[in-house]
Design an enzyme around this catalytic site. Sequence first.
Site, PDB file in Angstrom:
ATOM      1  N   ASN A 155      38.154  46.538  45.993  1.00 13.18           N
ATOM      2  CA  ASN A 155      39.017  45.374  46.108  1.00 13.18           C
ATOM      3  C   ASN A 155      40.432  45.823  45.749  1.00 13.18           C
ATOM      4  OD1 ASN A 155      40.394  42.969  45.887  1.00 13.18           O
ATOM      5  ND2 ASN A 155      39.263  42.232  44.092  1.00 13.18           N
ATOM      6  N   TRP A 156      41.235  46.022  46.756  1.00 16.42           N
ATOM      7  CA  TRP A 156      42.602  46.525  46.517  1.00 16.42           C
ATOM      8  C   TRP A 156      43.521  45.438  45.954  1.00 16.42           C
ATOM      9  CZ3 TRP A 156      44.780  50.523  50.604  1.00 16.42           C
ATOM     10  CH2 TRP A 156      43.981  51.684  50.548  1.00 16.42           C
ATOM     11  N   LYS A 157      43.068  44.185  45.966  1.00 15.87           N
ATOM     12  CA  LYS A 157      43.906  43.067  45.497  1.00 15.87           C
ATOM     13  C   LYS A 157      45.263  43.109  46.216  1.00 15.87           C
ATOM     14  CE  LYS A 157      41.296  43.165  41.260  1.00 15.87           C
ATOM     15  NZ  LYS A 157      41.188  42.770  39.871  1.00 15.87           N
ATOM     16  N   HIS A 159      36.860  35.075  44.164  1.00 16.09           N
ATOM     17  CA  HIS A 159      37.224  36.019  43.102  1.00 16.09           C
ATOM     18  C   HIS A 159      37.877  35.244  41.947  1.00 16.09           C
ATOM     19  CE1 HIS A 159      39.349  39.162  40.928  1.00 16.09           C
ATOM     20  NE2 HIS A 159      38.482  40.002  41.460  1.00 16.09           N
ATOM     21  N   GLU A 209      40.403  35.750  40.193  1.00 12.28           N
ATOM     22  CA  GLU A 209      41.855  35.580  40.280  1.00 12.28           C
ATOM     23  C   GLU A 209      42.199  34.417  41.201  1.00 12.28           C
ATOM     24  OE1 GLU A 209      42.689  39.672  41.257  1.00 12.28           O
ATOM     25  OE2 GLU A 209      42.010  40.201  39.239  1.00 12.28           O
ATOM     26  N   GLU A 249      31.230  39.255  38.029  1.00 13.21           N
ATOM     27  CA  GLU A 249      32.414  39.857  37.422  1.00 13.21           C
ATOM     28  C   GLU A 249      32.845  39.031  36.219  1.00 13.21           C
ATOM     29  OE1 GLU A 249      34.740  42.306  40.520  1.00 13.21           O
ATOM     30  OE2 GLU A 249      35.325  40.233  40.797  1.00 13.21           O
ATOM     31  N   GLY A 294      40.002  44.376  34.953  1.00 12.09           N
ATOM     32  CA  GLY A 294      41.300  44.990  34.699  1.00 12.09           C
ATOM     33  C   GLY A 294      41.601  45.243  33.238  1.00 12.09           C
ATOM     34  N   SER A 340      36.136  46.542  35.544  1.00 11.15           N
ATOM     35  CA  SER A 340      36.373  47.831  34.883  1.00 11.15           C
ATOM     36  C   SER A 340      35.309  48.888  35.193  1.00 11.15           C
ATOM     37  CB  SER A 340      36.517  47.637  33.368  1.00 11.15           C
ATOM     38  OG  SER A 340      37.674  46.861  33.079  1.00 11.15           O
ATOM     39  N   GLY A 392      40.819  48.327  40.280  1.00 12.93           N
ATOM     40  CA  GLY A 392      41.786  49.401  40.025  1.00 12.93           C
ATOM     41  C   GLY A 392      41.311  50.779  40.455  1.00 12.93           C
TER      42      GLY A 392
END
Length: 249
Positions: free
Chosen positions: A10-12, A96, A98, A166, A172, A211, A233
Amino acid sequence: MFGRKLIAGNWKMNGVTASLVEARAVAAALDRQPCPNRVAICPPATLIYPMVQALEGSDVLVGGQNCYVEEAGAFTGEISAEMLIDAGAGMVILGHSERRQLFGDTDESVAAKVRAALRTGLEPIVCVGETLDERKAGQTLDVVGRQIRGSCPPELEGRAFSVAYEPVWAIGTGLTPTLEQIEEVHVAIRALLAETLGDAGEAAPILYGGSVKPSNASEIMAVAEVGGALVGGASLKAEDFLAIIRAAG
Ligand code: PGA
């Protein structure tokens, strides 16, 4: 139980055209030494089409990070599932944390987005997870259960999809739950999916996310009912993402 694991990056909101070199490096390494699992990269929407082009002929799948429920129309700034398919995506991350925390996604809207994805043939990755306060209050299984029931509509029966567990506090942050905590939640999610969605619920990979890195991937991948990983990440650099892919088997 599930078959192949799914390792999804997931490159966000990271990545410009120059970043395609990382995706190409992943594909080239998997071409030289294939892996038994499915691998996907979900870049920002602007990179979906160029990434599909850049990875043509490879086994690496490309996915979106969100979609809107309508097919087309006056919805400035939104992207439909049909558009993701048109750009060459095969899957889409939905719900997600976020998006739930910053952009107003709810279980209800996530379920509607899942339906939109299924309408086009996109394979949804439905994300759930508790906050640190919820974990501390002993509410993890209640919260995750409510999210699964609310975000996974009955239309998923008979369809290919994944769930990603998640924990919000692990995303993160470098923090991860213990392996026992991961197993507890994954086993509970499996039971709920099987109860509500039958064979599709039995078969859906349940990814762990939060993470995941090269140093912890193999122990997490070995936990019961962990069917892959959703990697933020550490998916941005080919070397790290490949190490996680290799750790999965
Ligand atoms: P992280 O993100 O691997 O950077 O913790 C995971 C995710 O949000 O999907």
